[in-house]
Write an enzyme that holds these catalytic residues in place. Structure first.
Site, PDB file in Angstrom:
ATOM      1  N   ASN A  43      37.425  42.753  54.459  1.00  0.00           N
ATOM      2  CA  ASN A  43      36.789  42.331  53.204  1.00  0.00           C
ATOM      3  C   ASN A  43      35.825  43.385  52.676  1.00  0.00           C
ATOM      4  O   ASN A  43      35.804  43.697  51.476  1.00  0.00           O
ATOM      5  CB  ASN A  43      36.038  41.019  53.404  1.00  0.00           C
ATOM      6  CG  ASN A  43      36.953  39.844  53.666  1.00  0.00           C
ATOM      7  OD1 ASN A  43      38.142  39.885  53.376  1.00  0.00           O
ATOM      8  ND2 ASN A  43      36.390  38.782  54.238  1.00  0.00           N
ATOM      9  N   GLY A 241      29.144  36.777  52.156  1.00  0.00           N
ATOM     10  CA  GLY A 241      28.316  37.720  52.903  1.00  0.00           C
ATOM     11  C   GLY A 241      28.919  39.110  52.965  1.00  0.00           C
ATOM     12  O   GLY A 241      28.199  40.114  52.940  1.00  0.00           O
ATOM     13  N   ASP A 242      30.242  39.186  53.021  1.00  0.00           N
ATOM     14  CA  ASP A 242      30.919  40.493  53.021  1.00  0.00           C
ATOM     15  C   ASP A 242      30.779  41.170  51.661  1.00  0.00           C
ATOM     16  O   ASP A 242      30.579  42.392  51.580  1.00  0.00           O
ATOM     17  CB  ASP A 242      32.392  40.324  53.376  1.00  0.00           C
ATOM     18  CG  ASP A 242      32.594  39.729  54.757  1.00  0.00           C
ATOM     19  OD1 ASP A 242      31.773  40.004  55.650  1.00  0.00           O
ATOM     20  OD2 ASP A 242      33.584  38.994  54.942  1.00  0.00           O
ATOM     21  N   ALA A 243      30.894  40.390  50.588  1.00  0.00           N
ATOM     22  CA  ALA A 243      30.698  40.948  49.248  1.00  0.00           C
ATOM     23  C   ALA A 243      29.263  41.449  49.090  1.00  0.00           C
ATOM     24  O   ALA A 243      29.017  42.508  48.495  1.00  0.00           O
ATOM     25  CB  ALA A 243      31.016  39.898  48.188  1.00  0.00           C
ATOM     26  N   ALA A 246      28.928  44.755  51.012  1.00  0.00           N
ATOM     27  CA  ALA A 246      29.598  45.850  50.307  1.00  0.00           C
ATOM     28  C   ALA A 246      28.782  46.316  49.115  1.00  0.00           C
ATOM     29  O   ALA A 246      28.642  47.532  48.871  1.00  0.00           O
ATOM     30  CB  ALA A 246      30.988  45.404  49.857  1.00  0.00           C
TER      31      ALA A 246
END
Length: 309
Positions: A43, A241-243, A246
């Site tokens: 992700n 959380g991954d967004a 990033a």
């Protein structure tokens, strides 16, 4: 371009939306289904490739249709998958994400192949040639060895251990990375009774604590920076959380602006948090784990929110 390599889980996700979870011996109606690539390493790699970085992923999938689909989707998103190992006669890890009407998530999954990868399978130049290594949930010994290769090569390292932090002994690795991402529950485990500001005092480390819908805080020896969240109606918090990670990394590493940073600077934290919060909030408004917004959409969202504020 800034080269960012992520390491950890590469999954195939099946997202099932329900009005509410069933009681024991009960049944719930599935209102929608979505299938897509998932896993934190995948992700973040896909999102940061869209934010101006040259991205690669280290991990493993099975020799099956979900593995083929996960690899193809990453390649389509501009992620270098040359270090993504295919494990023969193994199943790709499939996660079933049960999402209720409030956007909260319950996860079911098989072990699969996503931790079959070991450092012995890797050409070390994949890490040495990067500008930054982002570690996500994986076997502690694998994370430790990858971090060691990066440190020896002068490559900065971030770590987002995820929800399994309490089940795994990462030793002092969280204290030795340049940038650590934790949510509030994970911070309680990782820091124990130590206050976040005390945990980074006198060091070059940066700690980012995520507060969900209430935004996030960055702690460093130089400063404490807080940024509120955005008022949105979440649909699915999977991958938010991954967004967030990033978006934050793209700003502090310089990928967002197309200018590589030699160091992580406290002066970038306020903007990085605001952009990361926007990325996380927008991802939570879409179904599935691979829903980070584009850079253009995130910037438009921030302009609109600024005008309202």
């Amino acid at each position: 371009m800034v080269r960012v390599v992520t390491a950890g889980h590469v999954n195939w996700d099946v997202t099932l939306r329900v009005a509410a979870l069933p009681a024991p011996d009960g049944e719930a109606r599935i209102s929608s289904q979505r299938r897509s690539g998932g896993g934190s390493a995948a992700n973040v790699a896909a999102a940061i490739a869209g934010y101006g970085a040259e991205a690669g992923v280290i991990g493993s999938v099975g020799d099956d249709e979900p593995g083929f689909l996960a690899r193809r989707e990453l390649d389509r998103d501009g992620v270098d998958v040359s270090a993504l190992r295919t494990v023969r006669s193994a199943e790709t890890t499939v996660k079933y994400l049960i999402v209720d009407a409030e956007g909260e998530v319950m996860v079911l999954g098989n072990e699969g192949a996503n931790e079959a990868f070991s450092v012995a399978d890797l050409d070390p130049t994949v890490v040495r040639d990067a500008d930054h290594l982002h570690l996500t949930s994986q076997r502690p010994e694998t994370a430790e060895r990858l971090a060691g290769i990066a440190r020896d090569a002068g490559v900065t390292v971030s770590f987002d251990p995820g929800r399994r932090l309490s089940e795994r002994d990462y030793g002092d690795l969280p204290d030795r990375v340049d940038l650590l991402f934790l949510n509030q529950r994970e911070a309680a485990v990782a820091l124990a009774s130590t206050a976040p500001r005390e945990a980074v005092a006198g060091t070059d480390r940066v700690l980012v604590v995520k507060h969900g819908a209430n935004g996030a805080t960055v702690y460093s020896d130089e400063a404490v920076v807080e940024s509120p969240g955005f008022d949105v109606d979440p649909v699915d918090t999977t991958g938010a959380g991954d967004a967030f990670a990033a978006g934050f990394l793209a700003v502090v590493l310089g990928a967002w602006d197309g200018v590589a940073r030699e160091t992580i600077r406290a002066g970038d934290f306020d903007r990085a948090l605001r952009i990361a919060n926007a990325c996380g909030a927008m991802a939570a408004c879409e179904e599935g784990a691979r829903t980070a917004p584009t850079r253009a959409d995130a910037e438009e969202f921030l302009v609109d929110r600024r005008s309202v504020d």
